[in-house]
Design a protein around this motif. Structure first.
Motif, PDB file in Angstrom:
ATOM      1  N   UNK A  25       0.833  -1.198   0.000  1.00  0.00           N
ATOM      2  CA  UNK A  25       0.000   0.000   0.000  1.00  0.00           C
ATOM      3  C   UNK A  25       0.872   1.254   0.000  1.00  0.00           C
ATOM      4  N   UNK A  26       1.926   1.258   0.815  1.00  0.00           N
ATOM      5  CA  UNK A  26       2.821   2.409   0.873  1.00  0.00           C
ATOM      6  C   UNK A  26       3.481   2.659  -0.477  1.00  0.00           C
ATOM      7  N   UNK A  27       3.919   1.608  -1.123  1.00  0.00           N
ATOM      8  CA  UNK A  27       4.572   1.765  -2.429  1.00  0.00           C
ATOM      9  C   UNK A  27       3.597   2.322  -3.459  1.00  0.00           C
ATOM     10  N   UNK A  28       2.354   1.856  -3.421  1.00  0.00           N
ATOM     11  CA  UNK A  28       1.343   2.393  -4.341  1.00  0.00           C
ATOM     12  C   UNK A  28       1.125   3.882  -4.070  1.00  0.00           C
ATOM     13  N   UNK A  29       1.012   4.239  -2.802  1.00  0.00           N
ATOM     14  CA  UNK A  29       0.817   5.643  -2.448  1.00  0.00           C
ATOM     15  C   UNK A  29       1.995   6.492  -2.919  1.00  0.00           C
ATOM     16  N   UNK A  30       3.192   5.960  -2.790  1.00  0.00           N
ATOM     17  CA  UNK A  30       4.403   6.677  -3.200  1.00  0.00           C
ATOM     18  C   UNK A  30       4.488   6.797  -4.722  1.00  0.00           C
ATOM     19  N   UNK A  31       4.349   5.693  -5.424  1.00  0.00           N
ATOM     20  CA  UNK A  31       4.476   5.689  -6.885  1.00  0.00           C
ATOM     21  C   UNK A  31       3.407   6.534  -7.565  1.00  0.00           C
ATOM     22  N   UNK A  32       2.210   6.543  -7.000  1.00  0.00           N
ATOM     23  CA  UNK A  32       1.099   7.285  -7.592  1.00  0.00           C
ATOM     24  C   UNK A  32       0.993   8.712  -7.044  1.00  0.00           C
ATOM     25  N   UNK A  33       1.908   9.071  -6.148  1.00  0.00           N
ATOM     26  CA  UNK A  33       1.944  10.409  -5.553  1.00  0.00           C
ATOM     27  C   UNK A  33       0.562  10.830  -5.048  1.00  0.00           C
ATOM     28  N   UNK A  34      -0.042   9.965  -4.238  1.00  0.00           N
ATOM     29  CA  UNK A  34      -1.407  10.194  -3.776  1.00  0.00           C
ATOM     30  C   UNK A  34      -1.516  11.146  -2.594  1.00  0.00           C
ATOM     31  N   UNK A  35      -0.410  11.395  -1.913  1.00  0.00           N
ATOM     32  CA  UNK A  35      -0.467  12.248  -0.732  1.00  0.00           C
ATOM     33  C   UNK A  35      -1.129  11.572   0.455  1.00  0.00           C
ATOM     34  N   UNK A  36      -1.154  10.252   0.444  1.00  0.00           N
ATOM     35  CA  UNK A  36      -1.807   9.466   1.493  1.00  0.00           C
ATOM     36  C   UNK A  36      -0.910   9.377   2.727  1.00  0.00           C
ATOM     37  N   UNK A  37      -1.505   9.551   3.901  1.00  0.00           N
ATOM     38  CA  UNK A  37      -0.820   9.276   5.159  1.00  0.00           C
ATOM     39  C   UNK A  37      -1.104   7.825   5.502  1.00  0.00           C
ATOM     40  N   UNK A  38      -0.069   7.056   5.802  1.00  0.00           N
ATOM     41  CA  UNK A  38      -0.204   5.622   6.065  1.00  0.00           C
ATOM     42  C   UNK A  38       0.222   5.295   7.488  1.00  0.00           C
ATOM     43  N   UNK A  39      -0.540   4.382   8.114  1.00  0.00           N
ATOM     44  CA  UNK A  39      -0.264   3.979   9.483  1.00  0.00           C
ATOM     45  C   UNK A  39      -0.403   2.468   9.606  1.00  0.00           C
ATOM     46  N   UNK A  40       0.619   1.830  10.153  1.00  0.00           N
ATOM     47  CA  UNK A  40       0.573   0.407  10.471  1.00  0.00           C
ATOM     48  C   UNK A  40       0.429   0.290  11.981  1.00  0.00           C
ATOM     49  N   UNK A  41      -0.615  -0.406  12.413  1.00  0.00           N
ATOM     50  CA  UNK A  41      -0.861  -0.584  13.849  1.00  0.00           C
ATOM     51  C   UNK A  41      -0.640  -2.046  14.202  1.00  0.00           C
ATOM     52  N   UNK A  42       0.233  -2.292  15.142  1.00  0.00           N
ATOM     53  CA  UNK A  42       0.540  -3.662  15.566  1.00  0.00           C
ATOM     54  C   UNK A  42       1.366  -3.583  16.848  1.00  0.00           C
ATOM     55  N   UNK A  43       1.340  -4.640  17.637  1.00  0.00           N
ATOM     56  CA  UNK A  43       2.233  -4.718  18.801  1.00  0.00           C
ATOM     57  C   UNK A  43       3.570  -5.322  18.399  1.00  0.00           C
ATOM     58  N   UNK A  44       3.589  -5.978  17.265  1.00  0.00           N
ATOM     59  CA  UNK A  44       4.758  -6.711  16.769  1.00  0.00           C
ATOM     60  C   UNK A  44       5.242  -7.727  17.797  1.00  0.00           C
ATOM     61  N   UNK A  45       4.263  -8.432  18.383  1.00  0.00           N
ATOM     62  CA  UNK A  45       4.564  -9.519  19.301  1.00  0.00           C
ATOM     63  C   UNK A  45       4.014 -10.847  18.799  1.00  0.00           C
ATOM     64  N   UNK A  46       3.043 -10.797  17.895  1.00  0.00           N
ATOM     65  CA  UNK A  46       2.440 -12.008  17.352  1.00  0.00           C
ATOM     66  C   UNK A  46       1.195 -12.434  18.110  1.00  0.00           C
TER      67      UNK A  46
END
Length: 175
Positions: A25-46
């Motif tokens: 999703x981030x790469x699409x937002x970057x390549x298409x210059x969408x101006x999207x703010x992206x947030x990944x929410x996780x504890x990164x513990x599994x």
């Protein structure tokens, strides 16, 4: 496919693990210059389905994010219930739910974040085609997909796309 049609101002992914889908999703937002703010929410513990993982998983995801997407992407290391308070009501245009996969958890994620969705929001559910190890996403998808415009990709683990907002972009509404 959804990114250019929806042109989301804010994208949030609940459950990012190694970051594969998030960074797509981030790469699409970057390549298409969408101006999207992206947030990944996780504890990164599994968890029970993804397995438990060590600190190096977060460090790897964080390093990749910092090197490639830090101008518009932020990792939020918190539970979904904790993180929801960081977002204004009606602010999220694209929400990807891919956290714990038990029925009650998926339902809770959707209901907890529903007020944060904009009037043009799309919600993506991962693993709607998995029917083993207690996965309940398919059950929740079967319920929710009849209440909103939706379509599904059933191959692999499955991906459900739900048109939640009342003002969906015409290109998205066609689906």
């Amino acid at each position: 496919v959804l990114m250019p049609m929806l042109r989301p101002r804010t994208f949030v992914e609940l459950g990012s693990h190694n970051g594969y889908s998030y960074f797509a999703f981030c790469e699409a937002a970057k390549q298409l210059a969408l101006g999207t703010r992206c947030y990944a929410v996780d504890t990164w513990q599994g968890d029970e389905h993804a397995g438990l993982y060590a600190e190096h998983v977060f460090q790897t995801v964080n390093r990749h994010n910092e090197l490639n997407y830090s101008a518009f992407s932020r990792l939020v290391r918190a539970t979904f219930a904790e993180a929801v308070t960081h977002f204004e009501d009606g602010s999220i245009d694209l929400l990807h739910i891919d956290g714990r996969h038990f029925y009650d958890d998926v339902k809770e994620d959707f209901e907890t974040w529903q007020s944060k969705l904009s009037d043009r929001a799309v919600v993506v559910f991962h693993d709607i085609n998995v029917r083993e190890r207690g996965f309940g996403v398919h059950k929740f998808w079967d319920e929710i997909s009849t209440k909103y415009p939706s379509f599904a990709f059933h191959h692999g683990h499955g991906l459900g796309v739900l048109g939640h907002g009342k003002n969906l972009p015409p290109e998205v509404a066609k689906f």
